[in-house]
Design an enzyme around this catalytic site. Sequence first.
Site, mmCIF file in Angstrom:
data_model
loop_
_atom_site.group_PDB
_atom_site.id
_atom_site.type_symbol
_atom_site.label_atom_id
_atom_site.label_comp_id
_atom_site.label_asym_id
_atom_site.label_seq_id
_atom_site.Cartn_x
_atom_site.Cartn_y
_atom_site.Cartn_z
ATOM 1 N N ASP A 98 48.096 38.793 35.252
ATOM 2 C CA ASP A 98 48.229 38.236 36.597
ATOM 3 C C ASP A 98 46.890 38.061 37.296
ATOM 4 O OD1 ASP A 98 47.597 40.850 36.988
ATOM 5 O OD2 ASP A 98 49.440 41.393 38.040
ATOM 6 N N ASP A 137 49.193 43.517 30.058
ATOM 7 C CA ASP A 137 48.262 44.041 31.038
ATOM 8 C C ASP A 137 48.965 45.222 31.704
ATOM 9 O OD1 ASP A 137 45.912 44.024 32.478
ATOM 10 O OD2 ASP A 137 46.743 42.788 34.067
ATOM 11 N N THR A 168 48.383 47.099 34.776
ATOM 12 C CA THR A 168 48.675 47.029 36.197
ATOM 13 C C THR A 168 49.453 45.758 36.507
ATOM 14 O OG1 THR A 168 46.635 48.200 36.645
ATOM 15 C CG2 THR A 168 47.681 47.076 38.493
#
Length: 847
Positions: free
Chosen positions: A603, A335, A337
């Site tokens: 996250d 991912d 970010t």
Amino acid sequence: MTQRALDSSGEQTPGPSRPTMIDAGAELDPVHPMEPPPARRPDGLSTAEVAERVARGEVNDVPVRSSRSITEIVRANVFTRFNLIIGVLWVIMLFVAPIQDSLFGFVIVANTGIGIIQEWRAKKTLDSLAVIGEAKPTVRRDGVAAEISTSEIVLGDLVELGPGDKVVVDGTVSEADSLEIDESLLTGEADPVIKRAGDPVMSGSFVVAGGGAFTATKVGREAYAAQLAEEASRFTLVHSELRSGISTILKYVTWMMVPTAIGLIISQLVVKDNNFKESVARTVGGIVPMIPEGLVLLTSVAFAIGVVRLGRKQCLVQELPAIEGLARVDVVCLDKTGTLTEGGMDVTEVRPLNGSDEAYVTQVLRTFGSSDPRPNASLQAIIDAYPAAGGDTLPGAGGGALPPVGGDAHPPAGGDAESWTVTDAMPFSSARKYSGAAFTEADGTDSVWLLGAPDVLLSESDATLTEIEQLNEQGLRVLLLARAEGSLDAPGAAAGAAPTALVVLEQRLRPDAGDTLAYFADQNVATKVISGDNAVSVGAVAGKLGLAGAENTLDARRLPTDPDEMATAMEENAVFGRVTPQQKRDMVAALQSRGHTVAMTGDGVNDVLALKDADIGVSMGSGSEATRAVAQIVLLNNSFATLPSVVAEGRRVIGNITRVATLFLTKTVYSVLLAILVVCFQVEYPFLPRHLTLLSTLTIGVPAFFLALAPNKERAQPHFVRRVMRYAIPSGVIAAAATFATYLVARHYYSGEGALEAETSAATLTLFLVSMWVLAIIARPYTWWRVGLVAAMGLGFLIVLVVPWLQDFFALKLVGAPMPWTAVGIAVAAAALLEFTWRWVGRRFGM
């Protein structure tokens, strides 16, 4: 505690702490209502009410453990099948033979003790890390919101919810502000469910959009879903190729051992008319080395030490085999970010479009910032750039609950900044890729605004996209502010929205991300960046960090739906943008269909499904509770740079266990073959238990312990059993043949009193030298300490041969010169055959 919120481009990023819910007594908006009971929104339980419920035992006291209990650890290490067999043999030997023939029993006690201590250390590390990584739900009591431990929730508590929060107990929704909950972990249904006041919520689900609060109706063991969540998140020794492979080996060993041991017993006690006690001792001496008991123990110790090592680096391993799994990974899906970039962003520029007034755009952005009590990273950057200064609030807020708007930096074209009000708000959704807000401006005009991904809000033919593409190529993130017609909840609200301004954001790159990507490239692990952001922008960021193939970008909206075609696209490209949560899941499945072992990092709640389906899920410690619940590995320090340490630890464990397993199983093979040869030739078994205890300690036990904990960067290979047995079987056959040949020659050479002891000593010398050569092969490539280890083991055996009292203790004394040199010659020939065999197997099947 940091609250995670969905970014307006689809990424999950850290945002500020969640504020207290909107005050009670407010009037509700008819479109997106906060839906309390009819009278007043509750302020939660009072302190006295909480105390009463605690006294009645109405507390969420389900024990959430991250590891096995001390009792379970002791039981698992002591009460094993092989410990039982060895224990019985040990007791027999204590009665019929000298203590030196019972040394194998003390070794097992020591090894079991080491296993218990190491796993106990691992348990302490895991338990402490689990407490650090535990999410604390926000509960409202006496009208004040505070974070408490999950175990402190009582029946009737009012638990607040925001994006990414996990529902920790069963309850009923009391307040809902566009609340969407994902129940896929419970029902398997991937689509979020919109919740309103009075709707039930179950533990194990999590919020994907909006916010609200629910009243706990079932706590502790009464909540069945909570029990499932506890069981799912408990530290477990789940399936792994290494453990299942060792179990398979032990099963075959048992099948071989039982008939061989029976034949040996009959041969030594019935056929050979020897002294009873010595026959028993030699029979036990033949059975004990067949058992590779140390292999299981050493594997557990290696895993446990790995957990402790990673724990020191703030890496919580929720399942031991996750260390092994990540070592086998050949594709890592990242991912962007929170992984390649830090959570925070900065507004670098605002470009008005279509002749829009800059001061007016500034006021719109300032007011937009006040529309969400839980701003994500993008909106937070806008709030930081255009801070509010007035006192207006969202109607129904009761005054002052939401950030005020206004200010005098850029007075709006329409009038007084402080007279703008927010009348409606729509939280960001990863499916929509935008958020929205409705205002009443200073002059009384109503306006509706959308803020989100330009390529979603604009048509493909819009000329503005060319300008945006140029910004994306520089690695900048671009949001579009557009004025919409109609209400926010109208179908197709984005259709026909008028572009008003571009908001250009700059992301902060993680300083260690480039080195981590380089590590994976060096280890031949393919890296795929999967993001909800624009593909070109993501590719530019990845390019700045040196990701190989960063120029190969693909917009996921053009990704084929056919699994096979999708797998091809996944293998050919490195960067994917505009990826929806469901697509992330499909991408993982597509890669797995091609035989790849996939790790997924994430996250945010939009990553949960993919994390759950990946072979290894890795979550950031500050990520949402939902992602931490399904991930096998949690990086509590939020550092992507920790991953190489996990990979290295896994490779160390697997590579070293594969090496030392060959040592253990070579012993098993030659022990079984020696027993069969003894039965077939009707001769005394050549060894007493003390001889094989000495050999096992010097050629297997001590060196295996050090080799199992040594650095090892070899990439983990599949087919553990096959790879180990390819080397163990020929090595064991050669060792058994050489040893038995020496024994037969010695039987013809020696005669008279003491002949059997001399024959045993010659056979022991050959077996030791052959076993040492196996150890020398396994210890490669040589380093100073590996050479020293092998040399120390050889020196230890030499000391036994030359020190008189050790000769007597171990009943080892070389008689004459011809036979010992014959034993050495046979061992040298066997060593040469071992070298040839290992190299042939390596060329034929691969190392």
